[in-house]
Design an enzyme around this catalytic site. Structure first.
Site, mmCIF file in Angstrom:
data_model
loop_
_atom_site.group_PDB
_atom_site.id
_atom_site.type_symbol
_atom_site.label_atom_id
_atom_site.label_comp_id
_atom_site.label_asym_id
_atom_site.label_seq_id
_atom_site.Cartn_x
_atom_site.Cartn_y
_atom_site.Cartn_z
ATOM 1 N N LYS A 107 0.833 -1.235 -0.022
ATOM 2 C CA LYS A 107 0.062 0.021 0.020
ATOM 3 C C LYS A 107 0.855 1.307 -0.260
ATOM 4 C CE LYS A 107 -4.545 1.137 0.170
ATOM 5 N NZ LYS A 107 -5.542 0.080 0.126
HETATM 6 N N1 GLU Z 1 -7.192 0.418 -3.270
HETATM 7 C C1 GLU Z 1 -8.016 -0.744 -3.331
HETATM 8 C C2 GLU Z 1 -7.970 -1.618 -2.248
HETATM 9 O O1 GLU Z 1 -7.903 -1.121 -1.091
HETATM 10 C C3 GLU Z 1 -7.339 -1.317 -4.677
HETATM 11 C C4 GLU Z 1 -6.265 -1.961 -4.640
HETATM 12 C C5 GLU Z 1 -5.894 -2.450 -6.269
HETATM 13 O O2 GLU Z 1 -6.425 -2.518 -7.240
HETATM 14 O O3 GLU Z 1 -4.758 -2.865 -6.188
HETATM 15 O O4 GLU Z 1 -8.181 -2.709 -2.430
#
Ligand code: GLU
Length: 476
Positions: A107
């Protein structure tokens, strides 16, 4: 956001992990290896804006590399901090494992209020952040693939993709370095709606099993259910729109930054969304009562509560007063570990974040595959499928004419049957399948094991087991 007397977001995730792992039989040491965050990179960089250098702080955290690339969004918010990014990265590991997206968890976050900058400024900031990450392989199609999250969207992903391509001019797979891009920059149909669509598919699967519906003290189907949504951003908006327009659910409450709207007969989600875009808030919206104290609406009577904004909104301070018998966590971490316990004891059923909002990363996975294969889904098969269906129709009609039975196919059936699937239909089908299978894997554990009292623990058991298996396959 999380009150001071509660563990931090990351500690909350760890507590939930520990609760689940205590019910498993993992080899010593592996449990800790899975729980800890592998690495967090902090970057501080300067960008010259309005004649002055501004310094920004950003993070990219890699929780688990049991599979690569690692995957997870990049968040733009003022409250971004290392603890939060690490918690979100851990959730990505479990989420990807649960829905069988072949990624580790990661993240990113940038501590910034994006509303304070114009588009050109945001582009400069994003490109510089992307440069800092890409030069350390923290953006890379084979190693680390970001995506949108709170405060970011298609536009930012397009800048990131372009920045990476400029730095890697001969990488034929450059577009796979990030997902959530606009369609004309290597994106995929259905990615923007994906997380909200996933929430809809999750609820549909929940309501398919009467045992689960009864556990929540509810009856019947989604039709007519009263729903309160917190946050009408990309996820909350799409979930509420689809549930009300396609499943007959009644959106009785919408909570936003500037208070909440309430209408027991149901709100027109699209109209509220348009109002929000135009006025920057929900207050003043006709056909609803507005209360400035948005948080109180979380505690209103309803059948389904959808927290779709920030972490920690259901905490020790309000958990006991939450009346919804069913909560689906469209946001990441909206329920703290302490609140989770209170709600479990009350009999509230929670469909956990790592499953409920996995629609986004699922369609990101499809986008990444599309980028690596360099072809749109359905391009090869669509017309061939139509031609084969036409053969069946022709044969049926010939048979009807030859035998004189005068049987005709309804035009509606013909039209539906003849049409080959386009990319959007294929994406939705893949997402639906993913959400059903992942739910069924949780449901099995929830029903079969007497020591598993909730869906969150079941979700952790399924996903940790998958992560553990891939570590074992690597010889760890
Ligand atoms: N930000 C989104 C999540 O928390 C998508 C993550 C992604 O598609 O890699 O799942």
């Amino acid at each position: 956001m999380i009150p001071g007397n509660e563990p931090s977001f990351r500690e909350s995730v760890d507590l939930m992990f520990n609760h689940a792992v205590a019910l498993m039989d993992l080899p010593p040491g592996l449990e800790e290896k899975i729980r800890v965050c592998n690495a967090t990179y902090t970057v501080r960089f300067g960008v010259r804006l309005r004649g002055q250098i501004h310094t920004f702080t950003g993070y990219r955290s890699v929780h688990s590399e049991h599979m690569e690339p690692v995957k997870g969004g990049i968040r733009y918010a003022e409250a971004v901090n290392q603890d939060e990014v690490e918690a979100l990265a851990a959730l990505m590991t479990y989420k990807c494992a649960l829905v069988e997206a072949p990624f580790g968890g990661s993240k990113g976050g940038l501590r910034i209020d994006p509303r304070q900058y114009d588009e050109h400024e945001l582009e400069q900031i994003t490109r510089r952040f992307a440069y800092e990450l890409a030069k350390r392989d923290l953006i890379d199609p084979a190693q680390n693939v970001p995506a949108p999250d709170m405060g970011t969207g298609e536009r930012e992903m397009a800048w990131i993709a372009d920045q990476y391509a400029r730095m890697n001019t001969t990488d034929i797979n450059a577009r796979a370095c990030v997902t959530g891009k606009p369609l004309n920059a290597g994106g995929i149909s259905g990615r923007v709606e994906a997380t909200g669509r996933g929430v809809q598919y999750a609820l549909r699967e929940f309501f398919r099993d009467t045992r689960d519906v009864e556990k929540a003290g509810l009856t019947g189907k989604l039709d007519g259910k009263r729903v309160i949504v917190q946050g009408l951003g990309n996820v909350g908006y799409h979930a509420a729109k689809f549930l009300s327009e396609e499943d007959g659910a009644r959106i009785t409450g919408i909570i936003e930054r500037d208070g909440a709207l309430f209408n027991p007969h149901g709100l027109d989600v699209e109209a509220v969304h348009q109002w929000l875009v135009k006025h920057g808030g929900v207050s003043g919206f006709p056909d609803a009562t507005h209360s400035a104290e948005g948080g109180a609406v979380l505690e209103e009577e309803c059948d389904i509560l959808i927290p779709a904004a920030l972490e920690g909104v259901i905490n020790l301070g309000n958990a006991a007063r939450i009346k919804a018998p069913l909560i689906i966590e469209a946001a990441n971490g909206p329920v703290t570990a302490g609140a989770d316990e209170i709600l479990r004891d009350k009999g509230t059923v929670i469909i956990p974040d790592m499953y409920a909002n996995a629609g986004g990363v699922t369609v990101s996975y499809f986008e990444w595959v599309k980028n690596l294969s360099h072809i749109r889904f359905g391009r090869m098969q669509r017309r061939q499928e139509e031609a084969r269906h036409q053969l069946v129709i022709d044969e049926l009609e010939r048979f009807s004419a030859d035998t004189g039975i005068g049987w005709t196919l309804s035009p509606d059936f013909k039209q539906k049957y003849l049409r080959g699937a386009d990319e959007l239909e294929l994406v939705r089908s893949g997402l639906d399948d993913t959400m059903r299978i992942a739910y069924q894997s949780m449901r099995e554990v929830w029903h079969d094991r007497a020591d598993v009292l909730d869906l969150r623990t079941a979700a952790y058991l399924v996903s940790i087991d998958k992560v553990a298996k891939s570590y074992r396959a690597k010889g760890l």
